[in-house]
Each structure stands twice: as structure tokens, then as C-alpha cells.
Design a protein around this motif. Sequence first.
Motif, PDB file in Angstrom:
ATOM      1  N   THR A  34     -17.862  11.971  15.960  1.00 39.12           N
ATOM      2  CA  THR A  34     -17.218  10.769  16.472  1.00 39.12           C
ATOM      3  C   THR A  34     -16.822   9.833  15.341  1.00 39.12           C
ATOM      4  O   THR A  34     -15.706   9.297  15.334  1.00 39.12           O
ATOM      5  CB  THR A  34     -18.167  10.029  17.441  1.00 39.12           C
ATOM      6  N   ALA A  35     -17.733   9.672  14.378  1.00 36.70           N
ATOM      7  CA  ALA A  35     -17.434   8.752  13.273  1.00 36.70           C
ATOM      8  C   ALA A  35     -16.246   9.263  12.458  1.00 36.70           C
ATOM      9  O   ALA A  35     -15.308   8.512  12.161  1.00 36.70           O
ATOM     10  CB  ALA A  35     -18.662   8.589  12.385  1.00 36.70           C
ATOM     11  N   VAL A  36     -16.270  10.566  12.114  1.00 35.26           N
ATOM     12  CA  VAL A  36     -15.166  11.124  11.333  1.00 35.26           C
ATOM     13  C   VAL A  36     -13.863  11.029  12.131  1.00 35.26           C
ATOM     14  O   VAL A  36     -12.800  10.706  11.585  1.00 35.26           O
ATOM     15  CB  VAL A  36     -15.469  12.586  10.934  1.00 35.26           C
ATOM     16  N   GLY A  37     -13.958  11.288  13.435  1.00 38.30           N
ATOM     17  CA  GLY A  37     -12.760  11.196  14.285  1.00 38.30           C
ATOM     18  C   GLY A  37     -12.163   9.810  14.254  1.00 38.30           C
ATOM     19  O   GLY A  37     -10.950   9.643  14.062  1.00 38.30           O
ATOM     20  N   HIS A  38     -13.000   8.777  14.428  1.00 35.31           N
ATOM     21  CA  HIS A  38     -12.475   7.402  14.410  1.00 35.31           C
ATOM     22  C   HIS A  38     -11.883   7.062  13.048  1.00 35.31           C
ATOM     23  O   HIS A  38     -10.870   6.376  12.958  1.00 35.31           O
ATOM     24  CB  HIS A  38     -13.577   6.411  14.765  1.00 35.31           C
ATOM     25  N   ALA A  39     -12.540   7.561  11.972  1.00 34.07           N
ATOM     26  CA  ALA A  39     -12.012   7.263  10.636  1.00 34.07           C
ATOM     27  C   ALA A  39     -10.668   7.950  10.428  1.00 34.07           C
ATOM     28  O   ALA A  39      -9.718   7.347   9.923  1.00 34.07           O
ATOM     29  CB  ALA A  39     -13.013   7.714   9.573  1.00 34.07           C
ATOM     30  N   LEU A  40     -10.569   9.209  10.887  1.00 35.14           N
ATOM     31  CA  LEU A  40      -9.324   9.960  10.701  1.00 35.14           C
ATOM     32  C   LEU A  40      -8.166   9.332  11.469  1.00 35.14           C
ATOM     33  O   LEU A  40      -7.013   9.441  11.063  1.00 35.14           O
ATOM     34  CB  LEU A  40      -9.509  11.400  11.174  1.00 35.14           C
ATOM     35  N   GLU A  41      -8.480   8.678  12.590  1.00 34.52           N
ATOM     36  CA  GLU A  41      -7.428   8.004  13.353  1.00 34.52           C
ATOM     37  C   GLU A  41      -6.690   6.983  12.492  1.00 34.52           C
ATOM     38  O   GLU A  41      -5.528   6.714  12.703  1.00 34.52           O
ATOM     39  CB  GLU A  41      -8.033   7.273  14.561  1.00 34.52           C
ATOM     40  N   GLY A  42      -7.434   6.416  11.528  1.00 33.91           N
ATOM     41  CA  GLY A  42      -6.836   5.362  10.713  1.00 33.91           C
ATOM     42  C   GLY A  42      -6.195   5.866   9.435  1.00 33.91           C
ATOM     43  O   GLY A  42      -5.598   5.088   8.708  1.00 33.91           O
ATOM     44  N   ILE A  43      -6.328   7.154   9.123  1.00 33.63           N
ATOM     45  CA  ILE A  43      -5.774   7.667   7.865  1.00 33.63           C
ATOM     46  C   ILE A  43      -4.402   8.270   8.113  1.00 33.63           C
ATOM     47  O   ILE A  43      -4.270   9.190   8.911  1.00 33.63           O
ATOM     48  CB  ILE A  43      -6.711   8.734   7.253  1.00 33.63           C
TER      49      ILE A  43
ATOM     50  N   VAL B  58      -4.559   7.464  -5.227  1.00 36.76           N
ATOM     51  CA  VAL B  58      -4.369   7.572  -3.788  1.00 36.76           C
ATOM     52  C   VAL B  58      -5.633   7.163  -3.047  1.00 36.76           C
ATOM     53  O   VAL B  58      -5.581   6.434  -2.057  1.00 36.76           O
ATOM     54  CB  VAL B  58      -3.959   9.013  -3.411  1.00 36.76           C
ATOM     55  N   ALA B  59      -6.788   7.606  -3.547  1.00 34.81           N
ATOM     56  CA  ALA B  59      -8.016   7.463  -2.760  1.00 34.81           C
ATOM     57  C   ALA B  59      -8.385   6.003  -2.507  1.00 34.81           C
ATOM     58  O   ALA B  59      -8.685   5.633  -1.366  1.00 34.81           O
ATOM     59  CB  ALA B  59      -9.159   8.187  -3.468  1.00 34.81           C
ATOM     60  N   PHE B  60      -8.335   5.145  -3.540  1.00 34.16           N
ATOM     61  CA  PHE B  60      -8.821   3.772  -3.332  1.00 34.16           C
ATOM     62  C   PHE B  60      -7.879   2.916  -2.479  1.00 34.16           C
ATOM     63  O   PHE B  60      -8.331   2.277  -1.529  1.00 34.16           O
ATOM     64  CB  PHE B  60      -9.124   3.116  -4.681  1.00 34.16           C
ATOM     65  N   PRO B  61      -6.568   2.900  -2.776  1.00 35.55           N
ATOM     66  CA  PRO B  61      -5.692   2.140  -1.876  1.00 35.55           C
ATOM     67  C   PRO B  61      -5.758   2.654  -0.449  1.00 35.55           C
ATOM     68  O   PRO B  61      -5.784   1.866   0.506  1.00 35.55           O
ATOM     69  CB  PRO B  61      -4.297   2.351  -2.466  1.00 35.55           C
ATOM     70  N   ALA B  62      -5.831   3.991  -0.284  1.00 25.82           N
ATOM     71  CA  ALA B  62      -5.934   4.549   1.063  1.00 25.82           C
ATOM     72  C   ALA B  62      -7.230   4.106   1.720  1.00 25.82           C
ATOM     73  O   ALA B  62      -7.251   3.797   2.912  1.00 25.82           O
ATOM     74  CB  ALA B  62      -5.854   6.067   1.008  1.00 25.82           C
ATOM     75  N   GLY B  63      -8.309   4.033   0.925  1.00 26.25           N
ATOM     76  CA  GLY B  63      -9.579   3.569   1.474  1.00 26.25           C
ATOM     77  C   GLY B  63      -9.479   2.138   1.997  1.00 26.25           C
ATOM     78  O   GLY B  63      -9.950   1.827   3.089  1.00 26.25           O
TER      79      GLY B  63
ATOM     80  N   ILE C 240       0.844  -1.198   0.000  1.00 25.71           N
ATOM     81  CA  ILE C 240       0.000   0.000   0.000  1.00 25.71           C
ATOM     82  C   ILE C 240       0.882   1.251   0.000  1.00 25.71           C
ATOM     83  O   ILE C 240       0.623   2.217  -0.722  1.00 25.71           O
ATOM     84  CB  ILE C 240      -0.938  -0.018   1.225  1.00 25.71           C
ATOM     85  N   GLY C 241       1.959   1.223   0.792  1.00 25.47           N
ATOM     86  CA  GLY C 241       2.839   2.387   0.851  1.00 25.47           C
ATOM     87  C   GLY C 241       3.482   2.688  -0.489  1.00 25.47           C
ATOM     88  O   GLY C 241       3.561   3.847  -0.901  1.00 25.47           O
ATOM     89  N   ASN C 242       3.948   1.645  -1.188  1.00 21.74           N
ATOM     90  CA  ASN C 242       4.567   1.862  -2.498  1.00 21.74           C
ATOM     91  C   ASN C 242       3.564   2.392  -3.512  1.00 21.74           C
ATOM     92  O   ASN C 242       3.893   3.259  -4.319  1.00 21.74           O
ATOM     93  CB  ASN C 242       5.174   0.557  -3.017  1.00 21.74           C
TER      94      ASN C 242
END
Lengths: 307, 341
Positions: free
Chosen positions: B157-166, A272-277, A253-255
Motif C-alpha cells: 500500500t505504501a509503495v502504491g501510494h508513493a508510485l501514484e505521485g511519481i 533526477v533522484a533528488f528533485p523527483a523526491g 522541477i520539469g526543466n
Amino acid sequence: MVELESDSATAGPPRPWRSAARARAGAVRGAAGAVRARLRLVTAVTALGALVLAALSVPALSAAPGTVDYQAIRLPPSPAHPFGTDTSGRDLFVRSLAGLRVSLLVAAVSTVVSTVLGTAVGALSGASGGWVDRLLMRVVDAVNAVPHLLLGIVIVALYRGTVLAVVLSIGLTHWATVARVVRSEVLGLRDRPYVDAAVSAGAGRWWVLRNHLLPAIVPQAALSAVLLVPHAVFHETALSFLGLGLPPHLASIGNILSDGREGVLLGAWWIVAFPAGLLVATTLSVSGIAAAWRDRTIPTRRSELTL
Amino acid sequence: MDPERVNSRVWTVRRRSRAGAVAGLVVRRVVLAVPVLLLVSLAVFLLAAASPFDPIHQYYGVRIFDASAADVASVREQLDLDRPVLARFWDWLSGILSGDLGMSRSMRAPVADVLARRLPWTLLLACCGLALAVVFSLVIGTVAAWRQGGWTDRLITAVGHALEGIPPFVVALLAIALFSLGLGWLPVAGLTDAGSSLGPAQVIEHLVLPAAVLGISQSPWLVLHVRQSLLTAFTEDHVTGARARGVRERVVVARHALPTALLPFVTLIGARIPELVTGAVLVEEVFSWPGVASAVVTAARAADYPLLAILTLLATAAVLLGSLLADVAAVLLDPRVSADG
């Protein structure tokens, strides 16, 4: 009289030592909260299962994974390419899932490395006490004081370009948290009557450690391991994104995101959007499962607080 | 504990002045920081020594194949690569104590110059990002807690939890795609536009997006924490009492509930400095921000130990300083916290 350990360890009604305010805050959730928590757990497990299954099967089943096709570069999402194609014309759907497999594998192995190391250091530290304990805890402090990604970068930079380097750089930076959790668990177990009984019956330090302490800390260590997985995935992607991680030809995913960087500048947001998703969905489902597990085994800590 | 001992304990705590207690805390932490910093820098040197990667290759590049053995040996000696690691560590350490930070091979400049040129930009970015994250999460967290269970709260809360993973670099790339390329509001990267001179207007224009991305990527933990501790504070007796007295809702939230919720928040900010450093590395790299954090990546690619060791040391010092400042703030803000430990 000695109570059976298994009875006092299982989750019952809210523990009496929770403060009154905390108990009231928790009571708001009530029955509806329990249903919602259950629903969240089921969703997380299903999502993770589907992702892992897709990551394992799709790249294996697709006709020609990773075929470069310069006539099909940066195609937007379409029925033929659900996630679009990347800057070399590779199908992003297949490539992302292959990347997810690599990322998850690297994360899982590094998690195992750091959990084993952390459990060993924590158990040793907690069980021996004295100067060994103090020394090891200073080392833990030092490791915790360096930002993980930075230490990871240092390690990867020096042993560059191999999967082993990435695994080591994640494994060697994340054991300190596990060590601390395990140590405090061991400290709590040390004074239990059954340990006293074993010691007074003539058991040695290692025997007690192996037969009484280690089995008791396995659940805690396993929980820390699961909590580490999303973090390890993040570190693998970050290192690869910086161009310091896995070899560039390996789909991770990082690459893919690193390649997607120039794609974004050319307007191809889907690279970017789909792999990040996919990455976010995986991370969220793993941490959802870990949070549910933690709430079940350690009811005093709520899932919404940080680690 | 028997009442006699509790009383005497209360007395000793009161007798010691707050300022004295804080000074004691600072001294203790600084003393404890010395071995940690030593250990970290020694570890960097040992890791470098154990590495199979020879920095002489980075220095020469492909020209190593044409260089004569004597030439390589003399450069090796010049770059101080031919001596045992502990001797090099000792030289480096005594150099630092006397103010000489060594030469950076990857930047081809003294490390001190590199730091002087780049550190201000990183501090600017990190301070703006942190300030943004703090203000943002206080406002959003309070709104969420105040409207607990409503759609605003659920959304936050939902956006916060999602952002934690991005990861921050994904946020950065998507922000570039949206605000720079899609809407054309802000520049893509760098410190100034090509060809323009360095001025406040240019810098601010280029700072907005990186600082916002850094702030946003740090905030979910803070938002969720503020929300959670406010929810706990709302159930406490002094808040119920204020409500029973008919105090206005705004005053109850801002003056009665928030102060009790803020104390753990200060500690959390201190504990999140490592993540801020991580975020700064990634954000600086994506936005080509000329700070020290992106120099980490350059130094790492070139196995440039003198720069890498100093930067690791700086980051560690920042982490220790952050937790110290948070603890000092906690002692100063809350008279119930004792400064022991």
C-alpha cells in the motif's frame, strides 16, 4: 417541516445509505484507524509546510542561486552540496527548491483557472438544464475524452515558450472534472425547499444561482481544486520535461529533470533522484491533505479509491 | 416501486437477449462518438488558427530571413496556409473521409505513411504495458488484500501510494540508471542496437524496459483498487458462507471473492486509457521508441497540424474505444448489469 441545511450537511455517524458490506469493511478501521488518519494528516500538513517554507526561503537566502560553475559539474551529494550539482555545476539543493517554487506556483495558478472555469460551466449547466445543459455536457465529454497531456501539448505547441501557455494548457484541460462535480452538486441542490421558497418568492435564476447555489458548492469546488494541484504539478513537469513547457532558463522541477536526462546517461543519478523526491513528497502531502479533507466532508467515499 | 412494475421490468430485461443489448450499446456509443470526435478535431483546428505561431517559420527555419516575399507566399499557398481555418478544416475532413490524411510537415512524409510506420510499435508497447499492469496488479493486489494489515500489505500500500505521485518519466530515468547503466542488463533506448538489423530478439530486448516502466507506472491505481474491492468482497455473505462450509482459502479467494471484485476492475481499466496514452507519450520519448506517441512531441514542436490533429483524434478514439470495450465486458461478464445508457 423544513430541516436546517447546516445540520444535515455536517458529518455525523456513518450514513444509513452505506451498504451493510461497506459499513463492515469500514468498521475494521475503528478507533485505531481514526488515530492513524489523524497522524497521516498531521504528517502531511507538516511536510507540506516545511517544503513550501524551504522553497520560499532557501533560494532567497542562498548567496548566489543558479551560479554556473564549470569546475564543479556533476558532483555527487556532499555536505557542501546536499543534493550534488547538475551538468552546469549549479547547486541542486537550491535549484530544486527554486524549481519547486516555480512548479507549485504554476500549478496553483492553473488550478485556480480550471476551478473557476469548471465551477462556472458546472453551475451554469446544472442551473439552466435543458439544451444548455446537454450542450455543455457534450463539451465536457469531449474534453474528458482527449488525454489531458495530449491536449495540453497541442495548446502549448501553439502558444509556445511562455508561462501563460503552460498555465492555459493545464487550466483548459482540467476544468471538465470540476464542472461535472459542481453540476451534480447543483442538480442535488436545485430541488431543495429553500430554493423552491426563493423561486416562489419571485427570485430570478441568477439571483438564486448567486445567493443560494454558489455558496453551497464552494466547499466541493475547493476540494476539487486541492485534488487538482498534484495533477497540475505533474502536467507542468511533464510538459517541461518534453521541452514544451516553461522556458529552459527558468528553474522548474520539469526543466531540472529534463536536464537530468543526459546526466543520468553519464551516471549522475542524483540530478533526477533528488528533485523527483521533492516532487513526490509535495504531491503526496497535498493529496494526503485532500484525502483527509474528503473523508471528513464526504464520509461515504474512502480515500483509497481513485478520483 | 410497486411489485407489478418491478416484475414487468425484470421481464423486459430478460426477454432482450444479451447479444442484442450489447449490439445496441455499441451502436449507441459509436453514434455518440461521432460528434465528440468532430468537436475535438474542430477544436484543434481553431486552436491552431488562433495561435500566434506561424508554421511557415518552422518550414523555413532561419532561411526565412533570406527568402523573398513572393517565395514565402507561394510556399504558403502550396502548404495550404493561406485559406480561412474553416475551409481548411473542411478540406481536411473530406480528405480523411476519402482516405487522404494529408502531409506531415515535421516528418516530411504523408501522414498515412507516418502512422503505418509508427502505429504498430506504439500498439505493441501499449498492449504489453497494459497486460503487464493488469497481471501485476491482480497478483499484487490479491496478495495485499489476503494479508490485510500484515507487513506485506503495508509495504504494498505504501509503495502504491508513493508510485501514484511519481511521474512515469522519472520511473523511466531511474530504471535506465539502474538496469541499463548500473547493471548493464538492458539497452538504454531505441528499437535495435546501432547497426543491427530489425529482428524479434532485438525488439524484445529493447521492449522489456519501456513496457515494464509503462506497466509499473500504470499499476498503483489498479493494485490499490483490486485490494480495496477484494477487502469489500471478503466481508460479503457469499464469502463468509464459503468459509463457513470449510472451502479451502485459495478457492475462496480465487473463485468466490475475486469474481465479484473483478467487475469494477474491468471498468477501471477502461477508464484509465487516457493515462495509458499519457504514459506512452512520456515513455516513448524517454526511450526514443519510434511510435506515434513520441511523434506527438515532434509534431507539437513543429506545429505540424495535420499530424497533430490525426494523433489527437486517434488518442480520443482510443479512449472512447477503451471505455466502450470495458462496458461491453461488464455487460457480458455480469448478468446483473443492464446495457442501458
